[in-house]
Design a protein around this motif. Structure first.
Motif, PDB file in Angstrom:
ATOM      1  N   TYR A  13       0.842  -1.196   0.000  1.00  0.00           N
ATOM      2  CA  TYR A  13       0.000   0.000   0.000  1.00  0.00           C
ATOM      3  C   TYR A  13       0.881   1.250   0.000  1.00  0.00           C
ATOM      4  N   LYS A  15       1.309   3.531  -2.146  1.00  0.00           N
ATOM      5  CA  LYS A  15       0.706   4.783  -2.633  1.00  0.00           C
ATOM      6  C   LYS A  15       0.070   5.557  -1.469  1.00  0.00           C
ATOM      7  N   THR A  16      -0.724   4.817  -0.702  1.00  0.00           N
ATOM      8  CA  THR A  16      -1.364   5.437   0.462  1.00  0.00           C
ATOM      9  C   THR A  16      -0.315   5.948   1.428  1.00  0.00           C
ATOM     10  N   HIS A  19       1.450   9.213   0.331  1.00  0.00           N
ATOM     11  CA  HIS A  19       0.720  10.457   0.587  1.00  0.00           C
ATOM     12  C   HIS A  19       0.815  10.862   2.047  1.00  0.00           C
ATOM     13  N   PHE A  20       0.653   9.890   2.901  1.00  0.00           N
ATOM     14  CA  PHE A  20       0.747  10.164   4.342  1.00  0.00           C
ATOM     15  C   PHE A  20       2.154  10.629   4.698  1.00  0.00           C
ATOM     16  N   ILE A  22       4.279  12.202   2.779  1.00  0.00           N
ATOM     17  CA  ILE A  22       4.481  13.586   2.328  1.00  0.00           C
ATOM     18  C   ILE A  22       3.788  14.558   3.281  1.00  0.00           C
ATOM     19  N   LEU A  23       2.591  14.240   3.672  1.00  0.00           N
ATOM     20  CA  LEU A  23       1.843  15.127   4.555  1.00  0.00           C
ATOM     21  C   LEU A  23       2.555  15.316   5.890  1.00  0.00           C
ATOM     22  N   PHE A 415      -5.555  13.519   9.624  1.00  0.00           N
ATOM     23  CA  PHE A 415      -5.229  12.709   8.449  1.00  0.00           C
ATOM     24  C   PHE A 415      -4.669  11.346   8.836  1.00  0.00           C
ATOM     25  N   ASN A 418      -7.819   9.490   9.250  1.00  0.00           N
ATOM     26  CA  ASN A 418      -8.369   9.166   7.937  1.00  0.00           C
ATOM     27  C   ASN A 418      -7.634   7.988   7.316  1.00  0.00           C
ATOM     28  N   LEU A 421      -8.562   4.677   9.248  1.00  0.00           N
ATOM     29  CA  LEU A 421      -9.914   4.198   8.937  1.00  0.00           C
ATOM     30  C   LEU A 421      -9.997   3.700   7.493  1.00  0.00           C
ATOM     31  N   SER A 422      -9.361   4.423   6.600  1.00  0.00           N
ATOM     32  CA  SER A 422      -9.362   3.984   5.187  1.00  0.00           C
ATOM     33  C   SER A 422      -8.651   2.662   5.040  1.00  0.00           C
ATOM     34  N   SER A 423      -7.570   2.520   5.757  1.00  0.00           N
ATOM     35  CA  SER A 423      -6.815   1.256   5.685  1.00  0.00           C
ATOM     36  C   SER A 423      -7.650   0.081   6.175  1.00  0.00           C
ATOM     37  N   ILE A 425     -10.831  -0.207   6.141  1.00  0.00           N
ATOM     38  CA  ILE A 425     -11.861  -0.528   5.151  1.00  0.00           C
ATOM     39  C   ILE A 425     -11.244  -1.217   3.947  1.00  0.00           C
ATOM     40  N   GLN A 426     -10.146  -0.674   3.501  1.00  0.00           N
ATOM     41  CA  GLN A 426      -9.509  -1.188   2.281  1.00  0.00           C
ATOM     42  C   GLN A 426      -8.950  -2.599   2.486  1.00  0.00           C
TER      43      GLN A 426
ATOM     44  N   ARG B  17     -19.775   9.887   6.283  1.00  0.00           N
ATOM     45  CA  ARG B  17     -18.694   9.839   7.279  1.00  0.00           C
ATOM     46  C   ARG B  17     -17.423  10.494   6.746  1.00  0.00           C
ATOM     47  N   LEU B  21     -15.663  14.158   7.696  1.00  0.00           N
ATOM     48  CA  LEU B  21     -14.271  14.317   8.138  1.00  0.00           C
ATOM     49  C   LEU B  21     -13.590  15.454   7.386  1.00  0.00           C
ATOM     50  N   PHE B 310      -2.727  20.117   0.745  1.00  0.00           N
ATOM     51  CA  PHE B 310      -2.190  18.837   0.257  1.00  0.00           C
ATOM     52  C   PHE B 310      -2.948  17.681   0.892  1.00  0.00           C
ATOM     53  N   ASN B 314      -5.476  15.098  -0.957  1.00  0.00           N
ATOM     54  CA  ASN B 314      -5.173  13.680  -0.863  1.00  0.00           C
ATOM     55  C   ASN B 314      -6.364  12.912  -0.305  1.00  0.00           C
ATOM     56  N   ARG B 318      -8.457  10.094  -2.232  1.00  0.00           N
ATOM     57  CA  ARG B 318      -8.462   8.759  -1.646  1.00  0.00           C
ATOM     58  C   ARG B 318      -9.884   8.260  -1.443  1.00  0.00           C
ATOM     59  N   GLU B 322     -11.753   4.818  -3.194  1.00  0.00           N
ATOM     60  CA  GLU B 322     -12.427   3.726  -2.492  1.00  0.00           C
ATOM     61  C   GLU B 322     -13.833   3.468  -3.051  1.00  0.00           C
ATOM     62  N   GLN B 436     -10.740  -5.596  -5.504  1.00  0.00           N
ATOM     63  CA  GLN B 436      -9.298  -5.802  -5.732  1.00  0.00           C
ATOM     64  C   GLN B 436      -9.025  -6.773  -6.851  1.00  0.00           C
TER      65      GLN B 436
END
Lengths: 534, 436
Positions: A13, A15-16, A19-20, A22-23, A415, A418, A421-423, A425-426, B17, B21, B310, B314, B318, B322, B436
């Motif tokens: 992962y 790519k995800t 981004h994190f 860089i932030l 972030f 974010n 939580l995205s992880s 789910i993904q 949700r 955020l 940024f 992002n 993102r 999803e 996926q």
């Protein structure tokens, strides 16, 4: 095994994660920069205040307004108007304290500086200190021009003064010393033609052949004329037929002048007295070597009509000036006491400079105890009390810069949340598969939290490097626009503290956030994660 | 367009949700940035209402005798003291009647001087004159009613012999009561320097202490007195004034009014110089430093905005990634990429801008609350930072516009960059069991 899974997760992962990364990196860079800025701005203001004006400590008379809870110091900035009389024993005792770099008697007052023709030049805040102690006492009061000699040879000589630097119109005045500008002519255009005719008749060598049609061209021609040191020799005789003290003074000054740099100004003055109806008078700019008269009121007066004291002085140099808080001009204290007919021990304060600012309270307590033992009516004030405005400004800078730091902290936190939580789910199916294959819930949490933590650590460090690069560049070139500092530039210094602080504000909260929200996986079963495709 | 809007709106609530955020983030960032600049605006406002209102009172025009700016060396027995506005009451009334003029005040500007009291000379104080009609300035002083009456109505005091004398009532900053022994009613001697160091003295008394509504560490040096009294000290009768300050109504035609004033004075055979505030005082002044501080804060704001944008970009992208199944379904139904881009751009735009507007509204609310609380301190440091003794947060339209514009820019950049990548989805994804 854990590490292997962590790195595999990061790779899958990326790519995800990128981004994190860089932030958090940007947040870290900004934090390092802002923390360095905050620290150096805060310290810069305080050190400037201590090093230019207040010293670390001052001993003042117990009844001095400075010792009261007040602001504004009516009667002049920072001046105590009651005299202390501490003898040589005090001097020896104070300078014997190991933490003290130097302690010195001082007299602060205010004066008006007049040109020798009587015209007011400016107002000055004056600080009289021993000539030998100035540099060590107030090291931030840097000399920017001149020899800055303060030593006074004795009666019969002008008293040296290190003047605060030229400001505003004084700079403009200096620029105008050696040339003419069109607004210096009184006349309207028809009269200007008349003036040109007069100049051509009186000084043909300078004006006959020049083509002059307006004020600008006349100004240019006159500028050339005043830069000729032989101008006074070509003065037409009729000017001297009738005695006029202004012309006589101007000529005498030109003849006695040994400084070639003053010639244009003195020639300008000559022209002005020759043609008072056409030319405005010009005030001599403050330059090193300029002789002036300082006019001071006596310190105590029986009635309001007390005579001024005039001190013949000469500017030997210029010291920097702070626009917001002003600064002192300096004079030798012994010379000052002599001219003001004060006792040899009379002072308005003792200024104390320490090795380290952190010893301020310790030394203050020591001096207060000694004062109490000696039964003297005196108060010891530290730099925070003496420089209330400066301290407030320094604190304000810190507080205001706290806001963007909070914002960056919040951005990072939000972030991270974010991302986590995205992880979840993904990677639900992946987590469910892992749980189904026997991995513990706790281990899953640890792996995922470690991924977040690792990215946070690496990005914080990478960002901090970028931040330090910016700080380093700011340390070389300075950040402009810092109006609260002398020179209006802030030079940042490289320190480790911002690195630790930014890591603390970024890494730890990210980890904690990740753990808190991942802990929801503790009670999940594989079937819940594998079966739900939403 | 309406359809895209409808779909975008529906999507916002479908993925509430995530969008919540992002909305919270943008709201928080907008709120903090708004408050940061509001602080600087408040400080500038405090200066304008505080020390600036007396040391550099704003006016649209200042009217002087033109000879002041061209002091002649001609030997014609002219006295510099004559270079003032005579018949100032009459001129004041006439100028006020000009269309577009709001108010006109007499002034002597400020002069440096000393006060002598009980063996002490308090030096280099700033003497500032106040016109009796200048309610705006007088309101900012918080004087006792009887003191205010004295300020507005300069009076002569009868001696026992019946002779009337003019003892000048002056008003000192309340710090004088802390730092000195001077009390109300005490007799004082004033020493003022006019131009060319002519020293004028006058017998005066302390009529009252003033407390500015926005105090400042530079205020204590300011001595206030009626404009006629200051003129009296310099030897002028009450109808003379060094200058007239003219305030105009909003959107008044400055050039036209300037011409009318010139004509008015010419009809009285008087040559005047009408200067604007900038021509007289340039760009310096007390509020100059605070405006520079605002610029500094603005740069910091841009830095934070850059970083946070940024993150917002992002996160927005993102979230879309999803929703591949959703995107794939749209493609299956024949939706074009451009239309989808519009839909999702609108969605991102609405979420971002909503957050931004909520943040600004919350900021306005917080500003309102803080200003009502009237947080007050006479600590010199506080007054330096806040520009006055009350913490004031200001609202400036350009800050609101800038924050909204910044957020809109973030949205546009997101649409042009990240969204494009997120929409690269095969329609086959829609019919797959897993994404996926």
């Amino acid at each position: 095994m854990f590490l292997k899974l962590v790195f595999r997760g990061l790779k899958r992962y990326k790519k995800t994660g990128r981004h994190f990364f860089i932030l958090v990196g940007l947040c870290s860079a900004a934090m390092v920069f802002l923390l360095s800025f905050s620290f150096d701005a805060y310290n810069g203001v305080i050190e400037q205040s201590i090093g230019m004006v207040t010293g670390h400590l001052q001993i003042v008379h117990g009844d001095s307004p400075l010792a009261k809870d007040s602001f504004g110091n009516i009667g002049g900035a920072g001046r105590a108007i009651k005299f202390l009389e501490l003898d040589d024993d005090w001097d020896n005792w104070l300078n014997g304290i190991p933490d003290i770099v130097t302690a010195s008697p001082a007299i602060s007052t205010h004066c008006k500086s007049h040109n020798l023709d009587g015209e007011l030049e400016t107002d000055l805040s004056l600080l009289a200190v021993p000539a030998s102690k100035l540099a060590s006492l107030l090291p931030e009061a840097k000399i920017i021009e001149g020899s800055a000699e303060l030593y006074w040879p004795g009666p019969g000589h002008d008293i040296p003064v290190i003047r605060r630097e030229r400001i505003g119109w004084e700079i403009r005045n200096l620029e105008m010393q050696n040339n003419y500008e069109s607004f210096e002519f009184y006349s309207s255009f028809p009269e200007l033609e008349e003036f040109i005719k007069i100049l051509r008749k009186d000084f043909p060598q300078y004006f006959m052949n020049s083509l002059i049609s307006d004020k600008e061209e006349l100004a240019a021609s006159m500028t050339m004329a005043i830069n000729d040191r032989l101008l006074v020799d070509s003065l037409p005789a009729f000017f001297l037929e009738e005695y006029k003290w202004e012309i006589d003074d101007a000529i005498s000054e030109l003849r006695e002048n040994l400084n070639p740099e003053r010639i244009p100004f003195l020639n300008k003055r000559l022209f002005q007295v020759l043609y008072p109806n056409y030319l405005r008078s010009v005030q001599e700019a403050a330059v090193a070597g300029k002789r002036v008269s300082l006019m001071l009121h006596p310190f105590s007066m029986e009635d309001e009509s007390g005579l001024f004291t005039i001190i013949p002085a000469v500017y030997t140099g210029f010291t920097i000036y702070n626009q917001l808080f002003g600064s002192y001009s300096f004079i030798d204290i012994n010379a000052f006491r002599y001219m003001m007919e004060l006792d040899t021990n009379a002072t308005t304060s003792w200024i104390i400079r320490l090795e380290d600012k952190r010893d301020t309270q310790t030394v203050k307590a020591l001096i207060e105890k000694h004062i109490e033992n000696c039964g003297i009516n005196a108060a010891v004030l530290d730099y925070k009390t003496l420089g209330k405005e400066q301290m407030g400004l320094a604190q304000g800078i810190r507080i205001i810069l706290l806001i963007p730091l909070i914002i960056l902290f919040a951005i990072n936190l939000i972030f991270t949340l974010n991302l986590v939580l995205s992880s979840i789910i993904q990677r639900k199916r992946e987590i469910g598969t892992a749980l189904a294959m026997g991995q513990e819930n706790r281990d899953t949490i640890i792996i995922m939290a470690s991924e977040t933590g690792l990215i946070a650590v690496l990005s914080a460090l990478a960002g901090a490097s970028l931040g330090y690069l910016i700080v380093w560049l700011a340390g070389i070139f300075g950040i402009p626009g810092m109006f609260f500092l002398v020179g209006e530039k802030l030079y940042l210094s490289l320190r480790l503290a911002p690195l630790f602080q930014s890591c603390l504000f970024l890494i730890l909260p990210s980890l904690i956030t990740a753990i808190i929200f991942l802990s929801g996986l503790r009670k999940k079963y594989p079937v819940e994660l594998l079966g739900d495709n939403r | 367009m309406m359809l895209a809007l409808k779909i975008a709106f529906r999507n916002i609530f479908r993925h509430s949700r995530k969008n919540l955020l992002i909305l919270l983030v943008t709201a928080l960032i907008s709120l903090f940035l708004f408050l940061l600049i509001a602080f600087a605006d408040g400080a500038v406002s405090n200066i304008k209402n505080g020390i600036g209102a007396f040391h550099e009172p704003l006016s649209d025009f200042e009217i002087y005798d033109a000879r002041i700016f061209d002091i002649s060396g001609k030997d014609n027995n002219d006295s510099f003291m004559d270079y003032i506005i005579t018949d100032s009451f009459n001129m004041q009334n006439k100028i006020e009647k000009i269309n577009g003029v709001s108010s006109v005040y007499r002034s002597f500007g400020f002069f440096l001087g000393d006060i002598f009291f009980s063996g002490q000379r308090y030096k280099d104080l700033r003497f500032i004159s106040i016109d009796s009609n200048n309610d705006d300035q007088i309101k900012k002083l918080k004087l006792k009613p009887e003191a205010e009456k004295i300020l507005r109505e300069p009076a002569e005091i009868p001696l026992a012999s019946g002779t009337l004398v003019r003892k000048i009532p002056i008003f000192l900053h309340w710090q004088f009561s802390v730092q000195t022994d001077i009390k109300e009613g005490d007799d004082l001697t004033l020493f003022l320097s006019y131009f060319f160091d002519q020293v004028h003295t006058a017998e005066a008394y302390l009529a009252g202490f003033y407390t500015p509504i926005q105090d400042n560490a530079f205020f204590p040096f300011t001595v206030l007195l009626n404009v006629e009294d200051l003129g009296y000290i310099f030897g002028y009768d009450s109808d003379k004034s060094f200058l007239l300050k003219v305030n105009l109504k909003p959107r008044a035609n400055k050039a036209q009014i300037k011409n009318r004033i010139n004509e008015l004075f010419k009809s009285y055979d008087k040559d005047v110089a009408i200067m604007t505030y900038e021509e007289m005082y340039g760009s310096g002044g007390y509020d100059y430093y605070y405006k520079m501080a605002k610029n500094l804060l603005f740069i910091i704001m841009l830095l934070i905005f850059f970083i946070s944008s940024f993150g917002i970009m992002n996160a927005s992208a993102r979230n879309l990634m999803e929703r591949k199944k959703e995107v794939g379904t749209y493609y299956c139904l024949g939706t074009r990429k451009g239309f989808l881009k519009l839909v999702y751009s609108l969605e991102v735009f609405m979420v971002n801008m909503s957050g931004c507007i909520i943040g600004i509204i919350a900021g306005i609310f917080i500003i309102f609350i803080i200003n009502i609380l009237k947080i007050h301190s006479t600590d010199p440091g506080f007054m330096i930072i806040a520009g006055g003794s009350y913490l004031t947060l200001g609202i400036s339209p350009d800050t609101i516009v800038l924050i909204l514009a910044g957020m809109a820019l973030v949205t546009i950049i997101t649409s042009l960059t990240s969204l494009g990548r997120a929409l690269k989805v095969s329609p086959i994804v829609a019919v797959k069991e897993s994404e996926q």
